[in-house]
Structures are given as structure tokens and as C-alpha cells.
Design an enzyme around this catalytic site. Structure first.
Site, PDB file in Angstrom:
ATOM      1  N   PRO A   2     -10.864   1.254 -23.378  1.00  0.00           N
ATOM      2  CA  PRO A   2     -10.699  -0.068 -22.767  1.00  0.00           C
ATOM      3  C   PRO A   2      -9.880  -0.021 -21.474  1.00  0.00           C
ATOM      4  O   PRO A   2      -8.731   0.368 -21.476  1.00  0.00           O
ATOM      5  CB  PRO A   2      -9.944  -0.871 -23.833  1.00  0.00           C
ATOM      6  CG  PRO A   2     -10.145  -0.119 -25.100  1.00  0.00           C
ATOM      7  CD  PRO A   2     -10.260   1.318 -24.695  1.00  0.00           C
ATOM      8  N   GLU A   3     -10.511  -0.370 -20.359  1.00  0.00           N
ATOM      9  CA  GLU A   3      -9.782  -0.572 -19.124  1.00  0.00           C
ATOM     10  C   GLU A   3     -10.007  -2.030 -18.747  1.00  0.00           C
ATOM     11  O   GLU A   3     -10.590  -2.794 -19.506  1.00  0.00           O
ATOM     12  CB  GLU A   3     -10.286   0.384 -18.055  1.00  0.00           C
ATOM     13  CG  GLU A   3     -10.263   1.827 -18.551  1.00  0.00           C
ATOM     14  CD  GLU A   3      -9.890   2.836 -17.500  1.00  0.00           C
ATOM     15  OE1 GLU A   3      -9.385   2.462 -16.430  1.00  0.00           O
ATOM     16  OE2 GLU A   3     -10.115   4.034 -17.754  1.00  0.00           O
ATOM     17  N   LYS A  51      -5.082  -5.719 -19.103  1.00  0.00           N
ATOM     18  CA  LYS A  51      -5.696  -5.225 -20.335  1.00  0.00           C
ATOM     19  C   LYS A  51      -5.333  -6.090 -21.544  1.00  0.00           C
ATOM     20  O   LYS A  51      -5.534  -5.708 -22.688  1.00  0.00           O
ATOM     21  CB  LYS A  51      -5.286  -3.767 -20.545  1.00  0.00           C
ATOM     22  CG  LYS A  51      -5.837  -2.893 -19.402  1.00  0.00           C
ATOM     23  CD  LYS A  51      -5.839  -1.432 -19.742  1.00  0.00           C
ATOM     24  CE  LYS A  51      -4.603  -0.755 -19.210  1.00  0.00           C
ATOM     25  NZ  LYS A  51      -4.600   0.686 -19.537  1.00  0.00           N
ATOM     26  N   ASN A 169      -6.742   5.173 -17.417  1.00  0.00           N
ATOM     27  CA  ASN A 169      -6.751   6.580 -17.029  1.00  0.00           C
ATOM     28  C   ASN A 169      -8.068   7.025 -16.398  1.00  0.00           C
ATOM     29  O   ASN A 169      -8.085   7.825 -15.472  1.00  0.00           O
ATOM     30  CB  ASN A 169      -6.429   7.434 -18.259  1.00  0.00           C
ATOM     31  CG  ASN A 169      -5.709   8.710 -17.874  1.00  0.00           C
ATOM     32  OD1 ASN A 169      -5.128   8.798 -16.792  1.00  0.00           O
ATOM     33  ND2 ASN A 169      -5.778   9.699 -18.735  1.00  0.00           N
ATOM     34  N   ARG A 250       0.457  10.830 -19.804  1.00  0.00           N
ATOM     35  CA  ARG A 250      -0.997  10.839 -19.927  1.00  0.00           C
ATOM     36  C   ARG A 250      -1.545  12.141 -19.380  1.00  0.00           C
ATOM     37  O   ARG A 250      -0.879  12.829 -18.615  1.00  0.00           O
ATOM     38  CB  ARG A 250      -1.602   9.670 -19.134  1.00  0.00           C
ATOM     39  CG  ARG A 250      -1.066   8.310 -19.537  1.00  0.00           C
ATOM     40  CD  ARG A 250      -1.476   7.915 -20.941  1.00  0.00           C
ATOM     41  NE  ARG A 250      -2.896   7.667 -21.029  1.00  0.00           N
ATOM     42  CZ  ARG A 250      -3.461   6.502 -20.731  1.00  0.00           C
ATOM     43  NH1 ARG A 250      -2.724   5.494 -20.337  1.00  0.00           N
ATOM     44  NH2 ARG A 250      -4.773   6.346 -20.850  1.00  0.00           N
TER      45      ARG A 250
END
Ligand SMILES: [Zn+2]
Length: 269
Positions: A2-3, A51, A169, A250
Site C-alpha cells: 500500500p502506497e 497512507k 518504498n 527500510r
């Protein structure tokens, strides 16, 4: 993953299924909301901010409340017709079920689910930067916020939702590849910050309305990204093996040739 675009799509699915309807029953499966009953409440609208997913409701006496949820890496909402089989995810991942006369909305593996007065939404959403897919998208403000911390790596700064809201990401890795910028470049040394921000916005906007995320233009499996998820595979531009390393908390993917850490004329000798 999910972005911003996925959350935007999810908000639209929920809006189409529920907006204007009255909830006939609710079933919360998280301890904090276990005793909450939304029966008789109306669904005003469903929206996304960065988000965060915001389902805006009204009680029978018209007090406005927002059911907030965050998809993080693995959350999802699905809408079904009444009586339709729920095919989304295993039942043990269900966190909430909302029924209306025309639809059933099921939330799977949602995070940070809370019910707050709509006037206090900002407190759960947190200090967000300009929303790339929001009606009030402000690229100059996003650039200003990024430039405020010139010493941070651009890879980390793009993920900080206080700078701009909606980049995850995948788009971070892809935008930096497309601009030829190493993820480790300090923000203050990125040649064209407005150009980079503008590209991020266009990539998210281009993926709105569909579930397959692509930065290459191809929707074929295995061809949707330049670097993301392609460790050790050849760069689509130069053939060099794509690298993957941790950056902050990340992982990041990049091409060491197309995204040199110190751009400039090639050294001789
Ligand atoms: Zn390359």
C-alpha cells in the site's frame, strides 16, 4: 504494497460501497473497539490522506466521527455484495465488518484503527506534509519541507510523511532511479528537487484507479519496476546488477551505475 495510490483506490472502493448508506450492523474485532456499535450511523464519505484511510460517519443525531485506519504493509479493505462470498483474506485477519443494505465492507489486518471526532482527525493522522494525491497538493511546500533538512539522505527524506504524504518504498526507489539520483545523496545535493517531487506525484497519479503499480508503463508481471524488488537482476538501462541494501529502517534498491553516489564527469585513469 500500500502506497498513496493504493490507499486512494481503497478509499474510492469504500466510498462507492458505503457513502450515503446507513450502517445496519458493525462487528469490530480489535480490543479497543470491541464494544463499539455503529448500527444506525450514516456513512458520509471515505477519503485518504497520505497512507491514512478516513471513513467519515454521522451518528443518528448528526455528530461527526471518523473511523481511522492505516494499511501499513499488509492491510486491506474489501467491499462485497450482501450474500457474496468473502474472498479477500483468511477470516482470522478480519478486524472489522460493516454492513449496510447494499454492501458489506470488510477490513483485514488494519492498523491503528480508532474512532475519533472528525474535527480531531489531524491528531491521529499526525503532522503530514502535502498529500501527493490530495485536492490541496502543494509541490512548493513539499520541496520546502524536504530542503529544510539538507543533511538527510534523499532516500529517507522521501519516505518521511511529514515532508510529503503518499510515497512508499516502491515509488521512492523508482523515482530516484528515473532521476539518476543515489538514495544516499544528501537532500542538499540533489540537483533538481522540484523535478523529483513532480515526478513522484505524476507516478502516483498515473497509478490511481488500478491495483497493479507500475513505474515502467508495463503492467506485465516482472516488468512493472526498474529497480524495486529486482536485486541482482540486470538494470533495464545499463545491464549492471541491481543492488539492495538497508537505508534507515527500510531496504532500498538502486543501480550503482545509473545512480552514482557522486555524480559528475567520469574520472579518467
Ligand atoms: Zn543502470
Amino acid at each position: 504494497m500500500p502506497e498513496g495510490d493504493t490507499v486512494w483506490n481503497t478509499a474510492r472502493v469504500l466510498h462507492r460501497a458505503l457513502a450515503g448508506a446507513r450502517i445496519t450492523s458493525s462487528d469490530f474485532r480489535v480490543p479497543r473497539l470491541a464494544t463499539t456499535d455503529l448500527s444506525g450511523w450514516a456513512v458520509r464519505e471515505s477519503a485518504s490522506r497520505g497512507k491514512h484511510l478516513l471513513l467519515r460517519l454521522a451518528t443518528p443525531d448528526d455528530a461527526h466521527w471518523t473511523l481511522h485506519s492505516h494499511l501499513r504493509m499488509d492491510g486491506a479493505w474489501r467491499a462485497y455484495a450482501p450474500g457474496e462470498r468473502w474472498t479477500g483474506r483468511p477470516a482470522h485477519l478480519i478486524r472489522v465488518v460493516l454492513r449496510s443494505p447494499g454492501a458489506v465492507a470488510v477490513g483485514y489486518h488494519l492498523h491503528e484503527m480508532t474512532l475519533v471526532p472528525t474535527a480531531e482527525e489531524d491528531q491521529v493522522v499526525g503532522p503530514l506534509g502535502p498529500d501527493l494525491l490530495g485536492p490541496d497538493w502543494d509541490p512548493a511546500e513539499a520541496v520546502r519541507r524536504l530542503a529544510d533538512h539538507p543533511e538527510l539522505t534523499i532516500g529517507e527524506a522521501l519516505l518521511d510523511q511529514r515532508n510529503l504524504a503518499g510515497v512508499g518504498n516502491l515509488y521512492k526507489c523508482e523515482v530516484l532511479f528515473l532521476r539518476g539520483v543515489s538514495p544516499w545523496t544528501p537532500v542538499g545535493e540533489v540537483p533538481d528537487l522540484p523535478g523529483l517531487v513532480s515526478l513522484a506525484q505524476r507516478l502516483l497519479a498515473a497509478n490511481r484507479g488500478r491495483w497493479t503499480q507500475s513505474s515502467t508503463g508495463s503492467l506485465h508481471r516482472g516488468q512493472t519496476s526498474y529497480v524495486y524488488g529486482r536485486r541482482a537482476q540486470p538494470c533495464r538501462r545499463c545491464g549492471t546488477a541491481i543492488r539492495k541494501e538497508e537505508l534507515g529502517d527500510r531496504v532500498t534498491y538502486w543501480c550503482p551505475v545509473c545512480q552514482p553516489e557522486h555524480p559528475g564527469p567520469a574520472e579518467s585513469g
